[in-house]
Design a protein around this motif. Structure first.
Motif, PDB file in Angstrom:
ATOM      1  N   VAL A 173       0.903  -1.236   0.129  1.00 49.88           N
ATOM      2  CA  VAL A 173      -0.045  -0.089   0.010  1.00 49.88           C
ATOM      3  C   VAL A 173       1.053   1.060  -0.065  1.00 49.88           C
ATOM      4  CG1 VAL A 173      -1.683   1.342   1.062  1.00 49.88           C
ATOM      5  CG2 VAL A 173      -1.630  -1.318   1.514  1.00 49.88           C
ATOM      6  N   LEU A 174       0.686   2.442  -0.821  1.00 50.32           N
ATOM      7  CA  LEU A 174       1.335   3.260  -0.940  1.00 50.32           C
ATOM      8  C   LEU A 174       0.743   4.380   0.293  1.00 50.32           C
ATOM      9  CD1 LEU A 174       1.231   4.186  -4.734  1.00 50.32           C
ATOM     10  CD2 LEU A 174       3.176   3.725  -3.541  1.00 50.32           C
ATOM     11  N   PRO A 175       1.818   5.155   0.768  1.00 47.38           N
ATOM     12  CA  PRO A 175       1.491   6.066   1.924  1.00 47.38           C
ATOM     13  C   PRO A 175       0.573   7.112   1.462  1.00 47.38           C
ATOM     14  CG  PRO A 175       3.401   6.289   1.392  1.00 47.38           C
ATOM     15  CD  PRO A 175       3.176   5.078   0.466  1.00 47.38           C
ATOM     16  N   PHE A 176      -0.316   7.790   2.279  1.00 50.13           N
ATOM     17  CA  PHE A 176      -0.962   8.755   1.784  1.00 50.13           C
ATOM     18  C   PHE A 176      -0.051  10.162   1.658  1.00 50.13           C
ATOM     19  CE2 PHE A 176      -2.988  13.011   3.072  1.00 50.13           C
ATOM     20  CZ  PHE A 176      -4.106  12.888   2.289  1.00 50.13           C
ATOM     21  N   ALA A 177      -0.201  10.921   0.473  1.00 50.60           N
ATOM     22  CA  ALA A 177       0.410  12.265   0.193  1.00 50.60           C
ATOM     23  C   ALA A 177      -0.199  13.312   0.139  1.00 50.60           C
ATOM     24  CB  ALA A 177       1.117  11.822  -1.259  1.00 50.60           C
ATOM     25  N   ARG A 178       0.334  14.284   0.442  1.00 51.19           N
ATOM     26  CA  ARG A 178      -0.121  15.752   0.784  1.00 51.19           C
ATOM     27  C   ARG A 178       0.376  16.506  -0.482  1.00 51.19           C
ATOM     28  NH1 ARG A 178       0.366  14.898   6.669  1.00 51.19           N
ATOM     29  NH2 ARG A 178      -1.767  15.061   7.209  1.00 51.19           N
ATOM     30  N   GLU A 179      -0.090  17.657  -0.632  1.00 53.74           N
ATOM     31  CA  GLU A 179       0.551  18.750  -1.542  1.00 53.74           C
ATOM     32  C   GLU A 179       1.826  18.693  -1.408  1.00 53.74           C
ATOM     33  OE1 GLU A 179       0.234  23.290  -2.986  1.00 53.74           O
ATOM     34  OE2 GLU A 179      -1.382  22.422  -1.879  1.00 53.74           O
ATOM     35  N   GLY A 180       2.893  18.508  -2.407  1.00 54.52           N
ATOM     36  CA  GLY A 180       4.257  18.525  -2.413  1.00 54.52           C
ATOM     37  C   GLY A 180       4.816  17.301  -2.087  1.00 54.52           C
ATOM     38  N   GLN A 181       4.040  15.985  -2.146  1.00 48.68           N
ATOM     39  CA  GLN A 181       4.685  14.956  -2.074  1.00 48.68           C
ATOM     40  C   GLN A 181       4.145  13.906  -3.052  1.00 48.68           C
ATOM     41  OE1 GLN A 181       2.856  13.822   1.876  1.00 48.68           O
ATOM     42  NE2 GLN A 181       4.649  14.604   3.086  1.00 48.68           N
ATOM     43  N   PHE A 182       4.858  12.932  -3.076  1.00 52.39           N
ATOM     44  CA  PHE A 182       4.935  11.982  -4.104  1.00 52.39           C
ATOM     45  C   PHE A 182       5.077  10.676  -3.780  1.00 52.39           C
ATOM     46  CE2 PHE A 182       6.795   9.325  -7.440  1.00 52.39           C
ATOM     47  CZ  PHE A 182       5.640   9.493  -8.574  1.00 52.39           C
ATOM     48  N   THR A 183       4.194   9.628  -4.112  1.00 51.98           N
ATOM     49  CA  THR A 183       4.490   8.309  -3.607  1.00 51.98           C
ATOM     50  C   THR A 183       4.839   7.482  -4.918  1.00 51.98           C
ATOM     51  OG1 THR A 183       2.077   7.654  -3.687  1.00 51.98           O
ATOM     52  CG2 THR A 183       2.936   8.544  -1.478  1.00 51.98           C
TER      53      THR A 183
END
Length: 85
Positions: free
Chosen positions: A64-74
């Motif tokens: 499972v990919l982690p949750f990403a906020r603005e400015g983040q990439f998974t």
């Protein structure tokens, strides 16, 4: 752990300022490392995972990919154990 390729999730956080590093977070290890650029993030992530594998400190990877906020990439980073040994 299986003997085939291992695929670990990562989260890359873009720096707020140009002189700060990118942060690469490994949720399965609860560890973060720094990288000089976005593309370098994948290189240092793979090197870090290879070092952890050689030390015998790798858990079973989650799918499972982690949750990403603005400015983040998974993404996922894949290492091949037989090429590391």
């Amino acid at each position: 752990m299986n003997d085939g390729p291992l695929k670990f999730p990562i989260k890359i956080t873009k720096p707020r300022d140009l002189d700060e590093p990118f942060l690469v977070y490994f949720p399965d290890l609860d560890e973060s490392i720094e990288a000089e650029s976005f593309s370098d993030s994948f290189t240092v992530a793979k090197e870090f995972l290879q070092e952890q594998l050689l030390a015998g400190d790798l858990p079973e990877p989650s799918q499972v990919l982690p949750f990403a906020r603005e400015g983040q990439f998974t993404s996922f980073v894949t290492i091949t154990p037989e090429l590391v040994n």
